[in-house]
Design an enzyme around this catalytic site. Structure first.
Site, mmCIF file in Angstrom:
data_model
loop_
_atom_site.group_PDB
_atom_site.id
_atom_site.type_symbol
_atom_site.label_atom_id
_atom_site.label_comp_id
_atom_site.label_asym_id
_atom_site.label_seq_id
_atom_site.Cartn_x
_atom_site.Cartn_y
_atom_site.Cartn_z
ATOM 1 N N ARG A 13 0.826 -1.214 0.000
ATOM 2 C CA ARG A 13 0.000 0.000 0.000
ATOM 3 C C ARG A 13 0.857 1.259 0.000
ATOM 4 O O ARG A 13 0.575 2.213 -0.726
ATOM 5 C CB ARG A 13 -0.975 -0.026 1.179
ATOM 6 N N TYR A 54 -5.988 -0.972 -7.164
ATOM 7 C CA TYR A 54 -5.396 -2.189 -6.596
ATOM 8 C C TYR A 54 -4.747 -1.939 -5.233
ATOM 9 O O TYR A 54 -4.540 -0.814 -4.829
ATOM 10 C CB TYR A 54 -4.458 -2.900 -7.566
ATOM 11 N N GLU A 55 -4.500 -3.036 -4.522
ATOM 12 C CA GLU A 55 -4.062 -3.037 -3.120
ATOM 13 C C GLU A 55 -5.070 -2.332 -2.209
ATOM 14 O O GLU A 55 -4.711 -1.692 -1.230
ATOM 15 C CB GLU A 55 -2.672 -2.393 -2.981
ATOM 16 N N GLY A 56 -6.335 -2.491 -2.536
ATOM 17 C CA GLY A 56 -7.397 -1.853 -1.764
ATOM 18 C C GLY A 56 -7.744 -0.521 -2.391
ATOM 19 O O GLY A 56 -6.905 0.377 -2.467
#
Length: 564
Positions: free
Chosen positions: A294, A423-425
């Site tokens: 993140r 992406y990655e949340g």
């Protein structure tokens, strides 16, 4: 203008703004002297500028393809990856016992910033490897560490993260992938995963997949998920790639951007894997990798912002149009100057937030710093990627009609960076995490940051009274809204304003870090700080007004209203 790594900005932040001296003062990072830091940044910049940046267009124009089950990567990417691996840039922060450099995360963050600006499609590969290395260091048993870590750190093998499934999306707990014990300590992994960045390549000996799957006795939801190491080739007795595992790339996604990065649909059909961490403890292990990623993804946005800004600046300095004074180039026009100043000021703010987050990670043996790192991570990810998207979009606008023409390369930045907010949340998930999980302390971590911002403003009032007062007042308004937010028991009242709250917090942090730059006496940075604080910081007022409305008027809008 060719891409030039922003060494001066990175070094300035480390020396004057984000407190890197506290990291270098620790026993663990005592070797991170100014001379060593300069050497690291200089060598990384040489690689980024001379080796990676020339690959940027190759990845876009000649995407990775799947041919007869084999992924063929873009021209030059193999050489670029080799330069990254041989330079030791993958394992910068990894444990020296396994071949890493053991350097601070702050330095890794700086190098990732430069690599992202040079060629984001390729940089995504080592970023995934770095996350896997950290997950294994924290959660794998000694046998897996000894076998996999040296290979991942050296770049001989590379790693991926397999979470998402077609029916699950961000709801990881809804996954259907299964893991059956083989009776010999290994497991048979079956299922399909999607959106797997760098799911395969043609330049490393092995690809090591960390895969989330459910054991037969795993309960529904995230608490029943386990994590497994599933390599493309099963290592033999000597630790070398042996028999091909029962997994394959089904297809590569056709994407808006990042064409040089193969995003795979992966199929596991009884593939052999080994448990990483305890049974049913997969999410804890995976979150180690995700938190690393993140911050890394936020830095990807910042790197692209830098590349897009440089591209637009060069065009604005060269393009002659209209009645402009000075050089006669469009950079003399007020609106073009506004766009470029906004791009530069926001990139600085986002970079400062990310570097401050990395410093907090480096000092996280202390619980207070650990809490700060956790609080800053979603802000760094969301604001960094939002800034990358906004700056790349402005870069297209600066180019005018030529920005819409692919040959100029301006549009590629906008297409490549767009996925970083997903992406990655997604950035919405980052904001919800910030106002919920990261405020389970009653707002203590937020208050500590606000205390620091107000103290910095007080110190600046002697030399920059107007700017200092504006930042102090913004911090106080943010404090009042934070107190209101933590008092809301209904999470929907928090979630309804989560995104504007995160952005407001980033805006105020940006004002704080710009004020610190102005305090150094650098006149150019002081002028940029004045631009940010007087013109961009006031955005926080409207954002916080949005936050304090809660969920009532938002949820009063029914699905039928949206259709009508």
């Amino acid at each position: 203008m060719a891409y030039q790594s922003p060494i001066n900005d990175l070094r300035f932040l480390m020396d004057h703004v984000v407190g890197f001296d506290a990291v270098a003062a620790t026993d663990r990072y005592a070797e991170a002297t100014p001379d060593m830091v300069d050497a690291i940044l200089t060598e990384a910049a040489k690689m980024c500028d001379a080796v990676l940046a020339p690959l940027q267009r190759n990845g876009d124009l000649h995407p990775a393809v799947l041919e007869n089950g084999v992924v063929r990567t873009s021209p030059g990417f193999a050489d670029g990856y080799r330069a990254i691996a041989e330079g030791g840039w993958i394992g910068m922060s990894a444990d020296p016992e396994n071949g890493g450099m053991g350097l601070p995360m702050t330095l890794t963050t700086a190098v990732n910033d430069m690599m992202s600006g040079a060629c984001l499609s390729l940089q995504l590969n080592p970023l995934m490897c770095q996350g896997q290395i950290e997950a294994l260091e924290h959660h794998a048993n000694d046998a897996i560490k000894a076998l996999y870590l040296p290979k991942l750190i050296s770049g001989e093998w590379c790693g991926t993260m397999n979470l998402t499934e077609p029916q699950a999306g961000s709801d990881v707990g809804a996954l259907r992938s299964k893991a059956e014990p083989n009776g010999d300590g290994s497991y048979a992994i079956s299922g399909q995963k999607i959106y797997i960045s760098w799911g395969d390549n043609d330049f490393t000996e092995n690809v090591c997949h960390l895969v989330l799957a459910r054991l037969p006795d795993g309960v529904p939801g995230t608490k029943g998920i386990s994590l497994f190491m599933v390599p493309k080739f099963i290592p033999d007795g000597d630790g070398n790639p042996g028999e091909r595992n029962s997994l394959r790339v089904v297809s590569l996604e056709h994407k808006l951007g990042l064409h040089g990065s193969p995003t795979a649909v992966m199929e596991y059909d009884g593939a052999t894997g080994w448990l990483v961490g305890p049974e049913h403890g997969g999410m804890a292990a995976m979150f180690t990798m995700m938190n690393n990623a993140r911050l890394g993804v936020g830095v990807q946005g910042i790197g692209v912002a830098e590349g897009a800004y440089q591209h637009a600046l060069a065009y604005a300095q060269d393009r002659k149009q209209g009645r402009a004074g000075g050089t006669g180039a469009i950079i003399e026009h007020a609106d073009v100057r506004r766009m470029l100043a906004t791009m530069k000021a926001d990139t600085y703010a986002a970079r400062a937030i990310a570097m401050a987050c990395a410093v907090a990670i480096d000092l996280s043996d202390d619980p207070a710093w650990q809490a700060r790192a956790a609080f800053l991570t979603p802000i760094a990810k969301a604001f960094g990627t939002d800034t990358g998207i906004a700056v790349a979009e402005s870069g297209v606008q600066v180019h005018g009609g030529m920005g819409f023409i692919e040959e100029t390369g301006a549009a590629q930045y906008a297409r490549d960076v767009r996925v970083t907010a997903i992406y990655e949340g997604t950035n919405g998930i980052q904001a919800m995490d910030l106002v919920a999980r990261k405020m389970m302390d009653g707002g203590d971590a937020a208050s500590a940051l606000l205390d620091e911002i107000e103290a910095g403003s007080e110190a600046a009032k002697a030399t920059h009274p107007a700017l200092a007062e504006a930042v102090w007042q913004a911090a106080e308004t943010l404090r009042e809204t934070t107190e209101w937010l933590t008092a809301q028991d209904d999470l929907n009242d928090r979630f309804a304003g989560a995104v504007p709250y995160l952005r407001a917090f980033a805006r105020v942090l940006g004002g704080h870090y710009h004020l610190a730059a102005a305090m150094t006496g650098d006149t150019a940075r002081a002028r940029l700080a004045t631009f940010y604080i007087e013109r961009l910081l006031p955005e926080h007022i409207g954002l916080l007004a949005h936050v304090r409305q809660g969920a009532g008027t938002l949820l009063a809008i029914t699905p039928d209203d949206l259709v009508a």
